[in-house]
Each structure stands twice: as structure tokens, then as C-alpha cells.
Design a protein around this motif. Structure first.
Motif, PDB file in Angstrom:
ATOM      1  N   SER A  55       0.795  -1.402  -0.133  1.00 44.75           N
ATOM      2  CA  SER A  55      -0.187  -0.091   0.102  1.00 44.75           C
ATOM      3  C   SER A  55       0.926   1.301  -0.013  1.00 44.75           C
ATOM      4  CB  SER A  55      -0.852  -0.117   1.402  1.00 44.75           C
ATOM      5  OG  SER A  55      -0.217  -0.013   2.407  1.00 44.75           O
ATOM      6  N   SER A  56       2.016   1.289  -0.271  1.00 46.52           N
ATOM      7  CA  SER A  56       2.839   2.477  -0.430  1.00 46.52           C
ATOM      8  C   SER A  56       2.300   3.465  -1.705  1.00 46.52           C
ATOM      9  CB  SER A  56       4.311   1.896  -0.354  1.00 46.52           C
ATOM     10  OG  SER A  56       4.774   1.934  -1.486  1.00 46.52           O
ATOM     11  N   PRO A  57       2.448   4.515  -1.529  1.00 44.52           N
ATOM     12  CA  PRO A  57       2.068   5.174  -2.541  1.00 44.52           C
ATOM     13  C   PRO A  57       2.604   4.863  -3.944  1.00 44.52           C
ATOM     14  CG  PRO A  57       2.093   6.787  -0.611  1.00 44.52           C
ATOM     15  CD  PRO A  57       2.663   5.394  -0.287  1.00 44.52           C
ATOM     16  N   LEU A  58       3.912   4.886  -3.688  1.00 41.19           N
ATOM     17  CA  LEU A  58       5.009   4.593  -4.910  1.00 41.19           C
ATOM     18  C   LEU A  58       4.256   3.070  -5.806  1.00 41.19           C
ATOM     19  CD1 LEU A  58       6.890   5.136  -7.323  1.00 41.19           C
ATOM     20  CD2 LEU A  58       8.593   4.119  -5.548  1.00 41.19           C
ATOM     21  N   VAL A  59       4.178   2.021  -4.749  1.00 44.94           N
ATOM     22  CA  VAL A  59       3.786   0.851  -5.131  1.00 44.94           C
ATOM     23  C   VAL A  59       2.656   0.947  -5.819  1.00 44.94           C
ATOM     24  CG1 VAL A  59       3.438  -1.437  -4.430  1.00 44.94           C
ATOM     25  CG2 VAL A  59       5.419  -0.504  -3.736  1.00 44.94           C
ATOM     26  N   ARG A  60       1.400   1.621  -4.935  1.00 43.10           N
ATOM     27  CA  ARG A  60       0.172   1.627  -5.603  1.00 43.10           C
ATOM     28  C   ARG A  60       0.181   2.390  -7.134  1.00 43.10           C
ATOM     29  NH1 ARG A  60      -1.496   3.548  -0.532  1.00 43.10           N
ATOM     30  NH2 ARG A  60      -1.918   5.567  -1.550  1.00 43.10           N
ATOM     31  N   THR A  61       1.060   3.531  -7.082  1.00 41.04           N
ATOM     32  CA  THR A  61       0.908   4.090  -8.331  1.00 41.04           C
ATOM     33  C   THR A  61       1.691   2.982  -9.504  1.00 41.04           C
ATOM     34  OG1 THR A  61       1.283   6.165  -7.269  1.00 41.04           O
ATOM     35  CG2 THR A  61       1.970   6.080  -9.605  1.00 41.04           C
ATOM     36  N   LEU A  62       2.588   2.389  -9.070  1.00 43.50           N
ATOM     37  CA  LEU A  62       3.061   1.604 -10.230  1.00 43.50           C
ATOM     38  C   LEU A  62       2.174   0.450 -10.642  1.00 43.50           C
ATOM     39  CD1 LEU A  62       6.807   1.080  -8.848  1.00 43.50           C
ATOM     40  CD2 LEU A  62       6.238   2.474 -10.775  1.00 43.50           C
ATOM     41  N   PHE A  63       1.604  -0.001  -9.805  1.00 43.25           N
ATOM     42  CA  PHE A  63       0.453  -1.157  -9.941  1.00 43.25           C
ATOM     43  C   PHE A  63      -0.671  -0.499 -10.962  1.00 43.25           C
ATOM     44  CE2 PHE A  63       2.547  -3.852  -6.867  1.00 43.25           C
ATOM     45  CZ  PHE A  63       2.421  -5.122  -7.636  1.00 43.25           C
ATOM     46  N   ALA A  64      -1.043   0.866 -10.621  1.00 42.70           N
ATOM     47  CA  ALA A  64      -2.171   1.289 -11.086  1.00 42.70           C
ATOM     48  C   ALA A  64      -1.770   1.607 -12.475  1.00 42.70           C
ATOM     49  CB  ALA A  64      -2.548   2.664 -10.702  1.00 42.70           C
ATOM     50  N   ILE A  65      -0.486   2.118 -12.857  1.00 42.41           N
ATOM     51  CA  ILE A  65       0.144   2.149 -14.141  1.00 42.41           C
ATOM     52  C   ILE A  65       0.040   0.862 -15.113  1.00 42.41           C
ATOM     53  CG2 ILE A  65       1.925   2.965 -15.514  1.00 42.41           C
ATOM     54  CD1 ILE A  65       2.614   5.073 -13.432  1.00 42.41           C
ATOM     55  N   ARG A  66       0.582  -0.365 -14.187  1.00 46.28           N
ATOM     56  CA  ARG A  66       0.388  -1.517 -14.824  1.00 46.28           C
ATOM     57  C   ARG A  66      -0.815  -2.074 -15.384  1.00 46.28           C
ATOM     58  NH1 ARG A  66      -0.880  -5.407 -16.574  1.00 46.28           N
ATOM     59  NH2 ARG A  66      -0.390  -7.337 -16.692  1.00 46.28           N
ATOM     60  N   TRP A  67      -1.797  -1.826 -14.551  1.00 51.16           N
ATOM     61  CA  TRP A  67      -3.084  -2.105 -14.819  1.00 51.16           C
ATOM     62  C   TRP A  67      -3.912  -1.331 -15.902  1.00 51.16           C
ATOM     63  CZ3 TRP A  67      -2.211  -6.511 -12.825  1.00 51.16           C
ATOM     64  CH2 TRP A  67      -2.062  -6.748 -11.712  1.00 51.16           C
ATOM     65  N   LYS A  68      -3.415  -0.042 -15.863  1.00 47.93           N
ATOM     66  CA  LYS A  68      -3.895   0.694 -17.179  1.00 47.93           C
ATOM     67  C   LYS A  68      -3.255   0.061 -18.445  1.00 47.93           C
ATOM     68  CE  LYS A  68      -6.320   4.261 -15.007  1.00 47.93           C
ATOM     69  NZ  LYS A  68      -7.939   4.067 -15.372  1.00 47.93           N
ATOM     70  N   LEU A  69      -1.874  -0.148 -18.383  1.00 53.18           N
ATOM     71  CA  LEU A  69      -1.297  -0.653 -19.491  1.00 53.18           C
ATOM     72  C   LEU A  69      -2.039  -1.884 -20.151  1.00 53.18           C
ATOM     73  CD1 LEU A  69       2.478   0.393 -18.912  1.00 53.18           C
ATOM     74  CD2 LEU A  69       0.886   1.253 -20.658  1.00 53.18           C
ATOM     75  N   GLY A  70      -2.196  -2.826 -19.068  1.00 56.39           N
ATOM     76  CA  GLY A  70      -2.713  -4.067 -19.260  1.00 56.39           C
ATOM     77  C   GLY A  70      -4.134  -4.117 -19.940  1.00 56.39           C
ATOM     78  N   ALA A  71      -4.974  -3.002 -19.427  1.00 59.37           N
ATOM     79  CA  ALA A  71      -6.374  -2.799 -20.129  1.00 59.37           C
ATOM     80  C   ALA A  71      -6.292  -2.301 -21.600  1.00 59.37           C
ATOM     81  CB  ALA A  71      -7.051  -1.901 -19.018  1.00 59.37           C
ATOM     82  N   LEU A  72      -5.424  -1.339 -21.708  1.00 60.61           N
ATOM     83  CA  LEU A  72      -5.101  -0.810 -22.783  1.00 60.61           C
ATOM     84  C   LEU A  72      -4.642  -1.924 -23.759  1.00 60.61           C
ATOM     85  CD1 LEU A  72      -4.958   1.853 -24.567  1.00 60.61           C
ATOM     86  CD2 LEU A  72      -2.590   2.159 -23.985  1.00 60.61           C
ATOM     87  N   PHE A  73      -3.733  -2.812 -23.527  1.00 57.82           N
ATOM     88  CA  PHE A  73      -3.211  -3.718 -24.422  1.00 57.82           C
ATOM     89  C   PHE A  73      -3.722  -5.008 -24.392  1.00 57.82           C
ATOM     90  CE2 PHE A  73       0.625  -0.856 -23.974  1.00 57.82           C
ATOM     91  CZ  PHE A  73       0.535  -0.204 -25.143  1.00 57.82           C
ATOM     92  N   GLY A  74      -4.941  -5.209 -23.719  1.00 60.13           N
ATOM     93  CA  GLY A  74      -5.485  -6.443 -23.407  1.00 60.13           C
ATOM     94  C   GLY A  74      -4.538  -7.685 -22.752  1.00 60.13           C
ATOM     95  N   TRP A  75      -3.679  -7.098 -21.971  1.00 59.56           N
ATOM     96  CA  TRP A  75      -2.824  -8.312 -21.233  1.00 59.56           C
ATOM     97  C   TRP A  75      -3.556  -9.303 -20.243  1.00 59.56           C
ATOM     98  CZ3 TRP A  75       1.797  -4.230 -19.840  1.00 59.56           C
ATOM     99  CH2 TRP A  75       2.415  -4.125 -20.991  1.00 59.56           C
ATOM    100  N   ASP A  76      -4.654  -8.486 -19.648  1.00 60.35           N
ATOM    101  CA  ASP A  76      -5.076  -9.071 -18.482  1.00 60.35           C
ATOM    102  C   ASP A  76      -6.688  -9.853 -18.699  1.00 60.35           C
ATOM    103  OD1 ASP A  76      -3.055  -8.399 -16.894  1.00 60.35           O
ATOM    104  OD2 ASP A  76      -3.844  -6.419 -16.658  1.00 60.35           O
ATOM    105  N   LYS A  77      -6.965 -10.000 -19.974  1.00 61.69           N
ATOM    106  CA  LYS A  77      -8.042 -10.696 -20.281  1.00 61.69           C
ATOM    107  C   LYS A  77      -8.207 -12.112 -19.714  1.00 61.69           C
ATOM    108  CE  LYS A  77      -9.160  -7.963 -24.151  1.00 61.69           C
ATOM    109  NZ  LYS A  77      -9.337  -8.002 -25.719  1.00 61.69           N
ATOM    110  N   PRO A  78      -9.458 -12.668 -19.182  1.00 57.19           N
ATOM    111  CA  PRO A  78      -9.390 -13.776 -18.352  1.00 57.19           C
ATOM    112  C   PRO A  78      -8.918 -14.929 -19.423  1.00 57.19           C
ATOM    113  CG  PRO A  78     -11.532 -12.758 -18.201  1.00 57.19           C
ATOM    114  CD  PRO A  78     -10.443 -11.870 -19.035  1.00 57.19           C
ATOM    115  N   ALA A  79      -9.135 -14.845 -20.808  1.00 58.69           N
ATOM    116  CA  ALA A  79      -8.660 -15.904 -21.625  1.00 58.69           C
ATOM    117  C   ALA A  79      -6.923 -16.028 -21.699  1.00 58.69           C
ATOM    118  CB  ALA A  79      -9.121 -15.715 -22.976  1.00 58.69           C
ATOM    119  N   ALA A  80      -6.537 -14.864 -21.101  1.00 61.61           N
ATOM    120  CA  ALA A  80      -5.095 -14.767 -21.186  1.00 61.61           C
ATOM    121  C   ALA A  80      -4.206 -15.289 -20.007  1.00 61.61           C
ATOM    122  CB  ALA A  80      -4.625 -13.164 -21.595  1.00 61.61           C
ATOM    123  N   GLY A  81      -5.210 -15.507 -18.912  1.00 64.06           N
ATOM    124  CA  GLY A  81      -4.693 -15.952 -17.424  1.00 64.06           C
ATOM    125  C   GLY A  81      -4.763 -17.334 -17.295  1.00 64.06           C
ATOM    126  N   LEU A  82      -4.844 -17.768 -15.913  1.00 67.35           N
ATOM    127  CA  LEU A  82      -5.069 -18.959 -15.354  1.00 67.35           C
ATOM    128  C   LEU A  82      -6.023 -19.440 -15.954  1.00 67.35           C
ATOM    129  CD1 LEU A  82      -3.584 -18.592 -11.856  1.00 67.35           C
ATOM    130  CD2 LEU A  82      -2.379 -19.231 -13.515  1.00 67.35           C
TER     131      LEU A  82
END
Length: 196
Positions: A55-82
Motif C-alpha cells: 500500500s505504499s503510494p509508489l507501489v500503488r502508483t506503479l501497479f495502477a499504471i501497470r493495470w492501465k497498460l494491461g487494460a489498454l493492450f489487453g494483457w489481463d483478459k481472462p482468456a490470457a490468464g490461469l
């Protein structure tokens, strides 16, 4: 403190039986010591939704950026996961681990528990870029009777995209995520110790 890969690969961990096709990306000693039976407390503390390790601000920010990129590029769709692009490591477990304690899932980021033993906890996550494993091991600390926690990250990149992704996030992991995550785990551990 960062450790050599052999600090993980030389131990007789059960994870070696099921993740031999993964590469050891990082190994860290966590600022956590305890008795021989304290791994379960560490895992529950780390995975609880009320925990502050992520929950540190930096870690939260880095993860938020990662999730935004994942949504933009479709990295995290259920079909791409477990259960989509990759099978869960639970499908590879020998019978004794399958029948044993699974352990809790990590609430703050999408890591699903695979198994937990007296001295190991394993969780996994997968997306279009990588299949990743987090391993927390509980290691005897010499003749003192104390134990120390180690965290290893194992990865199986998904082709060129995965290799480029892992190389691209490396500076963020080393300069932002790991130092704050490891420090927070240590502080939580100290704050949560039972009174002597």
C-alpha cells in the motif's frame, strides 16, 4: 537483501517438482525471523486485505499504471490468464500437495494460492505477458532455532512479448516495488509480533 539464485535453487523446496520449466527471476531475504511454526502467520499477514505491504503510494502508483497498460493492450483478459492461456500449477501438484492446505490468495494483486506447507507458500498469476510464481520459504537460521523468510519470484515469459515485458519492468521492480514491499513486510511483521 537480494540473494543469489542458488539461495532458492539449492534448497529442497517442493516447488521444484512442479515448476521446473520456470526460471528464477529474483530471490530476496525478507526482514522476518521467527520460530519454526511462524510461516503460516507471515502468509496470513501478507495476504490479508488489511495488510499494508502493497500500500505504499509508489507501489500503488506503479501497479495502477501497470493495470492501465494491461487494460489498454489487453494483457489481463481472462482468456490470457490461469485456466485460459496457461493451466494452473495446481493441476501439476502431486497428490499429497493437492490434498494439503492450499493457503490464502493474495488480495491486493491477482495471485492465486497454489499450495502451502510448513515451510513453503506458493501463489501464481498469469496474463498475456508472463506466468509468474511467488514463493515464500521459511529457512532455518543456523543453530539458533530461529527461521528466516525468503521470497523467490519464478517466471515463464510468453515469447518475445513476455521477455520484453520482463526487461521493461525490471528497473521498476528493483528501484520501486521490491524495496518498499520488503520494508513493509518487515514493519508489519514487527508490529504484529505477539507480546513476549
Amino acid at each position: 537483501m537480494r540473494l543469489p539464485r542458488t539461495a532458492h535453487t539449492s534448497r529442497p523446496w517442493r516447488i521444484h517438482e512442479i515448476a521446473g520449466d520456470f526460471q528464477v527471476e529474483d530471490v530476496w531475504e525478507l526482514p522476518v525471523t521467527g520460530g519454526p511454526d511462524d510461516l503460516d502467520r507471515l502468509v496470513r499477514q501478507f495476504t490479508s486485505s488489511g495488510g499494508t505491504a502493497l500500500s505504499s503510494p509508489l507501489v500503488r502508483t506503479l501497479f495502477a499504471i501497470r493495470w492501465k497498460l494491461g487494460a489498454l493492450f489487453g494483457w489481463d483478459k481472462p482468456a490470457a490468464g490461469l485456466g485460459g492461456r496457461v493451466e494452473t500449477l495446481r493441476d501439476r501438484l502431486p497428490e499429497d500437495l493437492r490434498a494439503g492446505t492450499r493457503g490464502p490468495d493474495l488480495q491486493a494483486v491477482p495471485f492465486t494460492s497454489v499450495f502451502q506447507t510448513h515451510d513453503e507458500w506458493v501463489a501464481e498469476s498469469a496474463n498475456r505477458t508472463v506466468h509468474a510464481v511467488m514463493h515464500i520459504g521459511w529457512v532455518p537460521d543456523g543453530a539458533s532455532g530461529r527461521h528466516r523468510a525468503r521470497m523467490a519470484v519464478l517466471v515463464k515469459p510468453n515469447g518475445l512479448l513476455g521477455a520484453v515485458y520482463m526487461a521493461g519492468i525490471k528497473p521498476f521492480r528493483y528501484l520501486g516495488v521490491y524495496p518498499r514491499l520488503i520494508g513493509a513486510i518487515g514493519r508489519e511483521w514487527e508490529a504484529g509480533k505477539p507480546a513476549a
